[in-house]
Design an enzyme around this catalytic site. Structure first.
Site, short mmCIF file in Angstrom:
data_model
loop_
_atom_site.label_atom_id
_atom_site.label_comp_id
_atom_site.label_asym_id
_atom_site.label_seq_id
_atom_site.Cartn_x
_atom_site.Cartn_y
_atom_site.Cartn_z
N PRO A 50 -43.95 14.58 39.28
CG PRO A 50 -42.80 13.89 41.19
CD PRO A 50 -42.73 14.87 40.06
N GLY A 51 -47.27 13.41 39.76
CA GLY A 51 -48.67 13.79 39.80
C GLY A 51 -49.18 14.51 38.57
CG LEU A 71 -1.81 -1.21 1.44
CD1 LEU A 71 -2.59 -1.09 2.75
CD2 LEU A 71 -2.77 -1.39 0.27
CG ASN A 73 -10.95 10.38 -6.19
OD1 ASN A 73 -9.88 10.94 -5.99
ND2 ASN A 73 -11.60 10.50 -7.34
CE LYS A 99 -0.01 4.91 -6.64
NZ LYS A 99 0.21 3.95 -5.54
CE1 TYR A 142 -0.07 8.67 -6.96
CE2 TYR A 142 -2.10 8.93 -8.23
CZ TYR A 142 -1.40 8.36 -7.17
OH TYR A 142 -2.06 7.51 -6.32
#
Length: 369
Positions: A281-282, A53, A132, A107, A103
């Site tokens: 409560p209530g 890689l 990509n 490659k 590039y």
């Protein structure tokens, strides 16, 4: 199985190593720029599989393209030949290998080295021309426009879009890693002489930008992206990984009165909304009914009762609920209903409605149970 990974600290390398370990592949030789070159020989002698890689994407000097993408590949293969190790070798190339730029040429040269090596030694080689790649742990402002845009937008930094109509081919890191592990197991997706990641997303740059900005706005609108769209789901996961470390959380607007509070949490146009209701409560809340709107109530703390009465009936139904028992109560249409806190502490209820609240059409009508 002993696995050699060059470029181990890079974007794909880090993700691959993490998932290999998840799958109990623990005998991994990690090689990167800082690794002693002497170790490369040892690793090449013992490896049963090589993920190559390592490479140069954006060097300071153009001459480093060939050095990183051709010369190091040559060094790697020479070490394998030195120890007569004909284990399979995978190389990370690029779709730019088809283009006439420095590039791409470097490659392409690396690919040719590998194909020649295979002819010479009989070793199995797997050449992947990746488009990509995007996902978590990719460096922004380096070689991924997705990483750069996710980082900059999440950090309130400007971005530059030269052509929003340019069409991009993108592969998600998890799909890449799944394919590489398939290759390790001898089940690579080979198309003619090259190998490919099966899932490729085609989208314009402008659409990507619009999506990322919508993710940023979603905190204010309380919306959630469309997770039914696989690309949107992957891009949203990527975006979150670039949030500033002091901005993981965001506040919600809470409506408070003497009865308790009500806080909207998530809104999804196709799936409704989720809210958190706290009753003192209530206290009794509700006493209304709906034509089409329906809800689900889940008491997660405290105890109470949910009462129902059909509009044309005097019969009252009671469902006693408690945080001690995770039980969802459906709120059908055509029944007036309320919820009363029967305990001496706050009662917390998670409420889901099948539609987001529309003040112009609330579909909520007062009627005592």
């Amino acid at each position: 199985m002993k696995i050699l990974i060059t470029g181990a600290k890079g974007f794909i390398g880090k993700n691959l190593i993490a998932e290999l370990k998840n799958r109990k592949y623990n005998d991994i030789f990690e090689y990167d720029k800082e690794t002693d070159l002497v170790l490369l020989g040892k690793y090449c002698k013992e490896a049963d599989f090589v993920f190559h890689l390592a490479g140069e994407n954006r060097p300071k000097d153009n001459s480093e393209f060939m050095k990183g993408n051709f010369e190091f590949t040559s060094t790697l293969l020479e070490n394998l030949k030195k120890y007569k190790n004909t284990c399979p070798v995978m190389i990370s190339s690029s779709i730019q290998a088809e283009l006439d730029n420095l590039y791409g040429k470097s490659k392409k040269a690396g690919e040719n080295l590998l194909f020649d090596y295979s002819k010479e030694t009989g070793a199995k080689v797997l050449v992947y021309r990746f488009p990509n790649v995007f996902g978590k742990w990719c460096r922004p402002n380096y070689n991924s426009v997705v990483a750069t845009f996710c980082h900059n937008i999440s950090h309130d930094l400007p971005i530059q879009v030269n052509d929003s109509d340019v069409v991009m081919k993108l592969v998600y890191i998890d799909d890449v890693i799944n394919e590489l592990i398939k290759a390790l197991e001898g089940k690579e997706n080979k198309v003619n002489e090259f190998c490919e990641v099966e899932i490729v997303h085609t989208i314009t740059l402008g659409e990507v930008v619009d999506l990322i900005y919508s993710f940023k706005r979603s905190r204010d609108s309380l919306s959630v992206p469309n997770m039914g769209n696989s690309f949107t789901k992957k891009l949203y996961s990527t975006y979150l990984s670039y949030l500033p470390e002091d901005k993981f959380s965001y506040e919600l607007k809470t409506n408070v009165d003497q009865r308790g509070s009500f806080t909207e949490f998530i809104k999804i146009p196709e799936r409704g909304q989720v809210s958190v209701n706290i009753s003192k409560p209530g206290i009794i809340k509700g006493n209304h009914w709906h034509h089409t709107k329906n809800e689900k109530f889940l008491v997660v703390s405290g105890k109470g009762v949910i009462r129902f009465r059909k509009l044309d009936s005097t019969k009252v139904l009671e469902y006693f609920v408690s945080g001690d028992k995770m039980e969802v109560v459906d709120i059908p249409t055509g029944y007036t209903h309320n919820i009363e806190n029967l305990g001496d502490t706050d009662m917390v209820t998670i409420m889901w409605a099948n539609e987001t609240f529309d003040p112009e059409r609330p579909d909520t009508y007062y009627w005592e149970v």
